[in-house]
Design an enzyme around this catalytic site. Structure first.
Site, PDB file in Angstrom:
ATOM      1  N   LYS A  81      39.020  19.881  53.628  1.00 22.94           N
ATOM      2  CA  LYS A  81      37.952  20.728  53.099  1.00 22.94           C
ATOM      3  C   LYS A  81      36.636  20.187  53.634  1.00 22.94           C
ATOM      4  O   LYS A  81      36.544  19.008  54.009  1.00 22.94           O
ATOM      5  CB  LYS A  81      37.954  20.663  51.568  1.00 22.94           C
ATOM      6  N   GLY A 121      41.353  37.801  40.445  1.00 24.96           N
ATOM      7  CA  GLY A 121      41.717  38.416  39.175  1.00 24.96           C
ATOM      8  C   GLY A 121      41.945  39.913  39.289  1.00 24.96           C
ATOM      9  O   GLY A 121      42.918  40.439  38.728  1.00 24.96           O
ATOM     10  N   GLY A 131      37.090  39.118  40.026  1.00 24.08           N
ATOM     11  CA  GLY A 131      36.712  39.013  41.436  1.00 24.08           C
ATOM     12  C   GLY A 131      37.911  39.235  42.319  1.00 24.08           C
ATOM     13  O   GLY A 131      38.870  39.928  41.970  1.00 24.08           O
ATOM     14  N   ASN A 132      37.846  38.596  43.455  1.00 24.38           N
ATOM     15  CA  ASN A 132      38.873  38.732  44.477  1.00 24.38           C
ATOM     16  C   ASN A 132      40.282  38.465  43.940  1.00 24.38           C
ATOM     17  O   ASN A 132      41.203  39.247  44.177  1.00 24.38           O
ATOM     18  CB  ASN A 132      38.505  37.699  45.558  1.00 24.38           C
ATOM     19  N   GLY A 138      37.589  36.718  34.756  1.00 23.74           N
ATOM     20  CA  GLY A 138      37.207  36.754  36.172  1.00 23.74           C
ATOM     21  C   GLY A 138      37.717  38.039  36.783  1.00 23.74           C
ATOM     22  O   GLY A 138      38.927  38.291  36.799  1.00 23.74           O
TER      23      GLY A 138
HETATM   24  P1  NAD Z   1      35.086  35.697  42.953  1.00 21.18           P
HETATM   25  O1  NAD Z   1      33.768  35.069  43.193  1.00 21.18           O
HETATM   26  O2  NAD Z   1      35.515  36.857  43.759  1.00 21.18           O
HETATM   27  O3  NAD Z   1      35.172  36.161  41.405  1.00 21.18           O
HETATM   28  C1  NAD Z   1      34.914  35.284  40.360  1.00 21.18           C
HETATM   29  C2  NAD Z   1      34.894  36.053  39.049  1.00 21.18           C
HETATM   30  O4  NAD Z   1      34.707  35.129  37.987  1.00 21.18           O
HETATM   31  C3  NAD Z   1      33.747  37.055  38.945  1.00 21.18           C
HETATM   32  O5  NAD Z   1      34.172  38.173  38.195  1.00 21.18           O
HETATM   33  C4  NAD Z   1      32.676  36.278  38.171  1.00 21.18           C
HETATM   34  O6  NAD Z   1      31.774  37.111  37.460  1.00 21.18           O
HETATM   35  C5  NAD Z   1      33.556  35.483  37.229  1.00 21.18           C
HETATM   36  N1  NAD Z   1      32.915  34.270  36.744  1.00 21.18           N
HETATM   37  C6  NAD Z   1      32.174  33.375  37.428  1.00 21.18           C
HETATM   38  N2  NAD Z   1      31.758  32.379  36.630  1.00 21.18           N
HETATM   39  C7  NAD Z   1      32.254  32.648  35.403  1.00 21.18           C
HETATM   40  C8  NAD Z   1      32.199  32.008  34.159  1.00 21.18           C
HETATM   41  N3  NAD Z   1      31.513  30.866  34.001  1.00 21.18           N
HETATM   42  N4  NAD Z   1      32.856  32.581  33.118  1.00 21.18           N
HETATM   43  C9  NAD Z   1      33.543  33.724  33.261  1.00 21.18           C
HETATM   44  N5  NAD Z   1      33.640  34.387  34.424  1.00 21.18           N
HETATM   45  C10 NAD Z   1      33.003  33.861  35.476  1.00 21.18           C
HETATM   46  O7  NAD Z   1      36.145  34.494  43.028  1.00 21.18           O
HETATM   47  P2  NAD Z   1      37.691  34.595  43.388  1.00 21.18           P
HETATM   48  O8  NAD Z   1      37.860  34.555  44.851  1.00 21.18           O
HETATM   49  O9  NAD Z   1      38.289  35.706  42.595  1.00 21.18           O
HETATM   50  O10 NAD Z   1      38.207  33.204  42.842  1.00 21.18           O
HETATM   51  C11 NAD Z   1      38.384  32.996  41.451  1.00 21.18           C
HETATM   52  C12 NAD Z   1      38.783  31.543  41.231  1.00 21.18           C
HETATM   53  O11 NAD Z   1      39.993  31.259  41.933  1.00 21.18           O
HETATM   54  C13 NAD Z   1      37.751  30.519  41.742  1.00 21.18           C
HETATM   55  O12 NAD Z   1      37.756  29.447  40.850  1.00 21.18           O
HETATM   56  C14 NAD Z   1      38.319  30.078  43.075  1.00 21.18           C
HETATM   57  O13 NAD Z   1      37.924  28.760  43.403  1.00 21.18           O
HETATM   58  C15 NAD Z   1      39.810  30.147  42.787  1.00 21.18           C
HETATM   59  N6  NAD Z   1      40.621  30.343  43.997  1.00 21.18           N
HETATM   60  C16 NAD Z   1      40.357  31.393  44.810  1.00 21.18           C
HETATM   61  C17 NAD Z   1      41.141  31.598  45.935  1.00 21.18           C
HETATM   62  C18 NAD Z   1      40.880  32.770  46.839  1.00 21.18           C
HETATM   63  O14 NAD Z   1      41.653  32.950  47.772  1.00 21.18           O
HETATM   64  N7  NAD Z   1      39.863  33.556  46.616  1.00 21.18           N
HETATM   65  C19 NAD Z   1      42.177  30.722  46.220  1.00 21.18           C
HETATM   66  C20 NAD Z   1      42.435  29.659  45.356  1.00 21.18           C
HETATM   67  C21 NAD Z   1      41.648  29.493  44.223  1.00 21.18           C
END
Ligand code: NAD
Length: 417
Positions: free
Chosen positions: A105, A220, A217-218, A215
């Site tokens: 990373k 959820g 986002g991407n 969550g």
């Molecule tokens: P994203 O930025 O697309 O979405 C994040 C969501 O969480 C948004 O709806 C945001 O409003 C919400 N959020 C942010 N802070 C918050 C809080 N304090 N309380 C409640 N909701 C909150 O992110 P993503 O890509 O969906 O990733 C979500 C999680 O999964 C992150 O922790 C990321 O590190 C982890 N992750 C993502 C991936 C990936 O491929 N995208 C892979 C492994 C792990």
């Protein structure tokens, strides 16, 4: 051990799993720190003419299973500890997901929102120019917070200009038009869905049972859509702005259309009761998907969680203290390193496609991801049964045993008497 420090938490899990799995002590010592780490500077001529010097980090945590692979994060508080913790996690995730890659990373200490497009491109290109070790067989940078398809295309272009030949396997998370892979954006959500589907089947949760999603986002949103399609009922969603609940069910596609036109938030979606962001963790439901940020389920709220099953979509959403409370209450936790390793798996496929110069269609990527992650799920469950340990310990032991074999065969560690 402080639950707020992700690297300390990972070391704690390492030691616990290593003891339960009888992992070679030299292997554990080798995994207690990164193989190598770099800190370097990136000078950028800013639009107003002054020279700004940014700090960048890259950690090659462990490459016993293959070349280093994974994200570059661009955030104002980036530091070496974060890169170390995330690099360690990626090492474990690749081993869990059956990807022959090491974990790494890195990142740049900068705020992308304060940079012009030209400044940002210069920064990203500078990262690749100054990155000490690079290429498909050494270190394959992917996207993370603050990076995306466009930055990955600049990285690829810069690398290819330096080398003088094309090298699509050397950078991940690229757009399709720059030799990227299908399903890149949706990989983690799909992976979460396959692990959840198998878990629900094995634990005897009926179709139509209720779930809540933190969550939108991407990760959820994609996982939630697939779960609704498979017949499960979404009853609550929250994001950083607030949350909503309706025990009769929420249509995730209608909610998605609403969020797309309301600042990417679910707050205020008609026909639902308003709840707070973290109230979501305590709503009535059968299973819970924390898909936002780390440490949201902690000592203070673990005994209020009503779900019987937690699918960890974010990294480290449950603190070790909360885990103990939940375990005593019989709540089952499917661990992050298994649930969210879908993007690590598809990034592995992206590199394979680049190396072979053969690009798969969406169904091929999807089917390969499903096969790989369902296998990882069964290996975890079998290990948990064999050793009578939690699913988190089982996933880690399964990963550590793979790394142990590679280290012993390479002569990095010696067999114990
Ligand atoms: P994203 O930025 O697309 O979405 C994040 C969501 O969480 C948004 O709806 C945001 O409003 C919400 N959020 C942010 N802070 C918050 C809080 N304090 N309380 C409640 N909701 C909150 O992110 P993503 O890509 O969906 O990733 C979500 C999680 O999964 C992150 O922790 C990321 O590190 C982890 N992750 C993502 C991936 C990936 O491929 N995208 C892979 C492994 C792990």
């Amino acid at each position: 051990m402080a639950s707020g420090n992700p690297f300390e938490t990972s070391l704690k899990t390492l030691h616990e799993a290593a003891e339960l799995g009888h992992i070679n002590k030299e292997v554990v010592r080798l995994l207690e720190q990164p193989k190598r780490q770099f800190e370097f500077t990136i000078p950028v001529r800013m639009d107003d003419g002054h020279l700004e010097i940014f700090t960048a980090f890259r950690v090659h945590y462990c490459d016993a299973l293959g070349q280093i692979k994974n994200g570059v994060r661009v955030v104002p508080n980036m530091d070496m500890d974060t890169a170390k913790a995330l690099g360690f996690w990626m090492t474990i995730k690749h081993a869990v997901g059956g990807i022959p890659a090491g974990g790494g990373k890195g990142g740049i200490k900068a705020d992308p929102s304060k940079l012009s497009r030209r400044e940002y491109e210069a920064l990203i290109r500078g990262f690749i120019r100054r990155l000490p070790m690079k290429g498909a067989w050494v270190d394959v940078p992917g996207a993370d917070i603050g990076t995306h398809g466009a930055t990955q295309a600049w990285m690829l272009d810069e690398l290819e200009e330096i080398q003088g030949f094309h090298s699509p396997a050397a950078i991940n998370d690229k757009p399709i038009e720059a030799n990227g892979t299908e399903l890149s954006r949706e990989a983690t959500g799909h992976g979460v869905f396959y692990v959840t589907r198998e878990t629900l089947k094995d634990l005897g949760f009926p179709k139509g049972c209720k779930f809540a999603l933190q969550g939108f986002g991407n990760v959820g949103r994609v996982a939630g859509e697939l779960l609704q399609d498979a017949g499960y009922k979404l009853v609550a969603v929250s994001d950083i702005f607030g949350g909503i609940e309706n025990q009769d069910g929420i249509d995730i596609y209608e909610l998605g259309k609403y969020a797309d036109t309301h600042n990417h938030s679910v707050k205020g979606f008609p026909g639902c009761k308003e709840i707070g962001t973290s109230d979501l963790l305590e709503v009535e439901c059968d299973f819970l998907l924390p898909a936002a940020v780390q440490s949201v389920i902690h000592e203070g709220n673990a005994d209020k969680v009503k779900a019987k099953l937690i699918i960890e979509c974010a990294n480290g959403p449950t603190t070790p203290e909360a885990e103990k409370i939940l375990e005593k209450r019989g709540v089952i936790i499917m661990p992050d390193v298994l649930c969210n390793c879908g993007s690590a798996i598809v990034c592995g496929f992206e590199r394979t496609q680049g190396l072979t110069d053969t690009y798969w269609d969406r169904e091929t990527v999807r089917a390969n991801l499903e096969e790989r992650i369902v296998k990882a799920y069964h290996q975890t469950v079998d290990m948990a049964k064999e050793l009578n340990v939690s699913y988190r310990d089982a996933a880690w032991i399964h990963a550590l045993k793979k790394i142990e074999k590679a280290m012993l065969i390479r002569g990095w560690a010696w067999e114990e008497e």
